[in-house]
Write an enzyme that holds these catalytic residues in place. Structure first.
Site, PDB file in Angstrom:
ATOM      1  N   HIS A   1       9.083 -24.354  11.824  1.00 52.37           N
ATOM      2  CA  HIS A   1      10.277 -24.741  11.737  1.00 52.37           C
ATOM      3  C   HIS A   1      10.633 -25.996  12.682  1.00 52.37           C
ATOM      4  O   HIS A   1      11.379 -26.956  12.109  1.00 52.37           O
ATOM      5  CB  HIS A   1      11.338 -23.618  12.073  1.00 52.37           C
ATOM      6  CG  HIS A   1      11.181 -22.258  11.454  1.00 52.37           C
ATOM      7  ND1 HIS A   1      10.832 -22.328  10.187  1.00 52.37           N
ATOM      8  CD2 HIS A   1      11.151 -21.102  11.928  1.00 52.37           C
ATOM      9  CE1 HIS A   1      10.501 -20.945   9.688  1.00 52.37           C
ATOM     10  NE2 HIS A   1      10.826 -20.294  10.671  1.00 52.37           N
TER      11      HIS A   1
ATOM     12  N   HIS B   1      11.033 -21.548   5.425  1.00 56.26           N
ATOM     13  CA  HIS B   1      12.273 -21.373   4.925  1.00 56.26           C
ATOM     14  C   HIS B   1      13.191 -22.223   5.313  1.00 56.26           C
ATOM     15  O   HIS B   1      14.411 -22.378   4.816  1.00 56.26           O
ATOM     16  CB  HIS B   1      12.773 -19.696   4.959  1.00 56.26           C
ATOM     17  CG  HIS B   1      13.039 -19.400   6.281  1.00 56.26           C
ATOM     18  ND1 HIS B   1      12.338 -19.161   7.425  1.00 56.26           N
ATOM     19  CD2 HIS B   1      14.360 -19.422   7.003  1.00 56.26           C
ATOM     20  CE1 HIS B   1      13.155 -18.715   8.470  1.00 56.26           C
ATOM     21  NE2 HIS B   1      14.123 -18.963   8.075  1.00 56.26           N
TER      22      HIS B   1
ATOM     23  N   LYS C   1      14.610 -16.510  21.780  1.00 59.15           N
ATOM     24  CA  LYS C   1      15.366 -15.413  21.366  1.00 59.15           C
ATOM     25  C   LYS C   1      16.244 -14.874  22.520  1.00 59.15           C
ATOM     26  O   LYS C   1      16.075 -15.112  23.620  1.00 59.15           O
ATOM     27  CB  LYS C   1      14.542 -14.329  20.878  1.00 59.15           C
ATOM     28  CG  LYS C   1      13.602 -14.715  19.795  1.00 59.15           C
ATOM     29  CD  LYS C   1      13.274 -13.574  19.011  1.00 59.15           C
ATOM     30  CE  LYS C   1      12.397 -14.129  17.736  1.00 59.15           C
ATOM     31  NZ  LYS C   1      13.148 -14.734  16.566  1.00 59.15           N
TER      32      LYS C   1
ATOM     33  N   ARG D   1       0.878  -1.382  -0.022  1.00 53.16           N
ATOM     34  CA  ARG D   1       0.199  -0.050   0.173  1.00 53.16           C
ATOM     35  C   ARG D   1       0.953   1.309  -0.058  1.00 53.16           C
ATOM     36  O   ARG D   1       0.348   2.342  -0.108  1.00 53.16           O
ATOM     37  CB  ARG D   1      -0.868  -0.053   1.135  1.00 53.16           C
ATOM     38  CG  ARG D   1      -0.398  -0.412   2.455  1.00 53.16           C
ATOM     39  CD  ARG D   1      -1.302  -0.467   3.592  1.00 53.16           C
ATOM     40  NE  ARG D   1      -0.519  -0.576   4.592  1.00 53.16           N
ATOM     41  CZ  ARG D   1      -0.995  -0.641   6.069  1.00 53.16           C
ATOM     42  NH1 ARG D   1      -2.305  -0.585   6.362  1.00 53.16           N
ATOM     43  NH2 ARG D   1      -0.053  -0.746   7.143  1.00 53.16           N
TER      44      ARG D   1
END
Ligand code: BG6
Length: 497
Positions: A243, A181, A343, A50
């Site tokens: 994953h 991925h 993380k 956009r």
């Protein structure tokens, strides 16, 4: 691998084209394909979002992304860079403005009728359905059009079914590429070669010889400016649902009959259906939720999770999760799989450890260590098989040590030749090979299992356990294994050798 090569795509339309994923991963991966001369001369790449930016600005920002993220620096290969940038153009397409899809139709023009078009939705899942419907409404979808959707496919089982149903009404299942991925990482594909192109592992690959399996995906980065998105998601949805479960399925699956999308997906679904549900009280004992507090790494102060992002606030979202997973089938009965991801952990690495059982009878007076197969997925793909070995000695004294047989892909092959995850998957999608992509049933089975954990967390109000940024997670994650008399390997082999 044997692939069925379908029609090559003529146009790639990238929704979310000027977003973080596009600049950091997708365009650099396409640029690497350009370097390897794998993009057809007539392939065009159209960024859409956009935003109201010109072709020039899109190209400049893309170039910036290439400089930071591509394998080869674009300035070192000016001709290739120019060729690549010339493929790029940009169009403002907002899903709230159906008329923009008429503009898209005009821009794509004949290329739709004359060749296959890929629509890559690097957008939040809430936009998948509206974009597909608008594409269809203006006649931009035909029997050869391909759709690529990024994980997360939905937020839970219900929303993923809604998305899958809606896109199935528009695109053929064989043309829907659900991307994870991790499946594009060479080391992950190599799991298939390791298991099914060698004779020596398969006879040992079961509960008779394997004690347990550990899968760790450790990230040193924090959530930073992704906090607003991440806070509604958490590590279980962001990493485990896709994953880590995909990695687990490659380790646990039965040998597929062929290397085709259907055969692989079928075996993965069977694994997901064999996962023992972690629900109700079991969530208290088999899962650990963590969140990083502040910490210091290399003298640098790191913010706590709650203080990240534009609006710091207390949060109960997990930035770390550890699970003990049981697989209820013949092969894996009694072999726990311990999964962990987080993380702001001490190092970035992803590894699968297959811990074998010890020998049945020892003729040595010295203790022996059980074998371990270490499959390092990143940062450097490596396979190590830890075996017992006799250290050379003149005295004839026995000195048993455990040493690795070491296959480092970075020593064996030119690192520039090892494709990155997105590179491989984008190329597969361009040539029409969906072997490494997920079927809707896999995604839904994975969500079914994850939803039960989420429900247990809610029912028992399981809090996050805090861990200092730069550590390897909360103590409770160590206790999860200690209860079973085991320990996380914690990057141990890298540190030792
Ligand atoms: C993404 C997650 O799918 O994978 C991110 O959304 C995570 O949170 C990333 O950082 C990790 O990917 P990689 O390839 O760097 O291990």
């Amino acid at each position: 691998m044997s692939f069925s090569i379908n029609e090559k795509a003529r146009s790639l339309v990238l929704f979310g084209g000027n977003g973080d994923l596009s600049y950091r991963k997708l365009l650099p991966a396409l640029f690497n394909l350009e370097r390897k001369d794998l993009l057809a001369d007539n392939l065009t790449i159209l960024g859409c979002s956009r935003s109201d930016i010109s072709n020039e600005v899109f190209r400049e920002e893309a170039l910036e992304g290439l400089r930071e993220n591509a394998t080869a620096h674009p300035d070192e290969v000016p001709e290739i860079t120019e060729k690549f940038l010339n493929r790029l153009s940009f169009l403002t397409v907002d899903a709230n403005h159906p008329e923009h899809f008429q503009d898209l139709k005009k821009t794509l023009g004949d290329s739709i009728a004359n060749g296959c078009c890929i629509y890559y939705l690097a957008t939040p899942p809430g936009l998948f359905v509206p974009i597909c419907q608008l594409l269809n409404d203006v006649g931009l979808v035909n029997s050869s059009s391909r759709l690529v959707i990024e994980k997360p496919i939905g937020y839970n089982l219900e929303s993923s079914i809604e998305i899958n149903d809606a896109v199935a009404a528009i695109f053929k299942e064989k043309n829907i590429y659900r991307i994870d991925h991790y499946m594009g990482k060479s080391a992950v594909q190599n799991l298939l070669a390791l298991r099914f192109a060698n004779v020596m592992f398969e006879p040992l690959w079961n509960h008779n010889f394997i004690d347990h399996v550990q899968i760790t995906v450790s990230e040193s980065v924090g959530v930073g400016n992704r906090k607003a998105f991440y806070d509604n998601v958490g590590a279980l949805r962001d990493m485990v649902q896709n994953h880590l479960l995909q990695l687990l399925s490659f380790i646990a699956m039965e040998p597929p009959t062929h290397l085709t999308p259907e055969a692989l997906q079928l075996e993965k679904i069977k694994v997901f259906r064999s996962l023992r549900p972690i629900e109700g009280k079991r969530t208290k004992y088999n899962t650990v939720r963590g969140q990083y507090s502040g910490g210091e790494v290399d003298g640098k102060r790191l913010a706590a999770y709650k203080d990240e992002g534009e609006s710091p606030a207390e949060s109960n979202t997990e930035s770390f999760v550890a699970l003990k997973v049981d697989i209820d089938n013949w092969r894996w009965s009694g072999v726990p799989f311990y999964l962990r991801t987080g993380k702001r952990l001490s190092t970035r690495y992803a590894e699968i450890d297959i811990q074998f059982k010890g020998i049945h009878h020892s003729i040595f007076k010295l203790p022996t260590k059980a074998n371990r197969l270490i499959i390092r997925l990143q940062p450097k793909d490596t396979i190590k098989l830890v075996i017992m070995n006799q250290e050379p000695s003149l005295s004839g004294a026995l000195n048993l040590v455990s040493d690795p047989l070491n296959l480092s892909f970075h020593d064996q092959y030119d690192p520039g030749d090892i494709p990155k995850g997105y590179e491989r998957l984008l190329n597969d999608c361009i040539v029409g090979d969906s072997t490494l992509f997920m079927s809707r049933y896999e995604v839904e089975e994975a969500w079914r299992w994850i939803d039960a954990i989420l429900a247990g967390w809610e029912e028992f109000d399981i809090p996050v356990e805090y861990y200092p940024a730069g550590s390897m997670g909360p103590d409770a994650a160590d206790q999860l294994l200690a209860k079973d008399g085991r320990k996380w390997f914690n990057n141990q082999y890298d540190n030792e050798k």
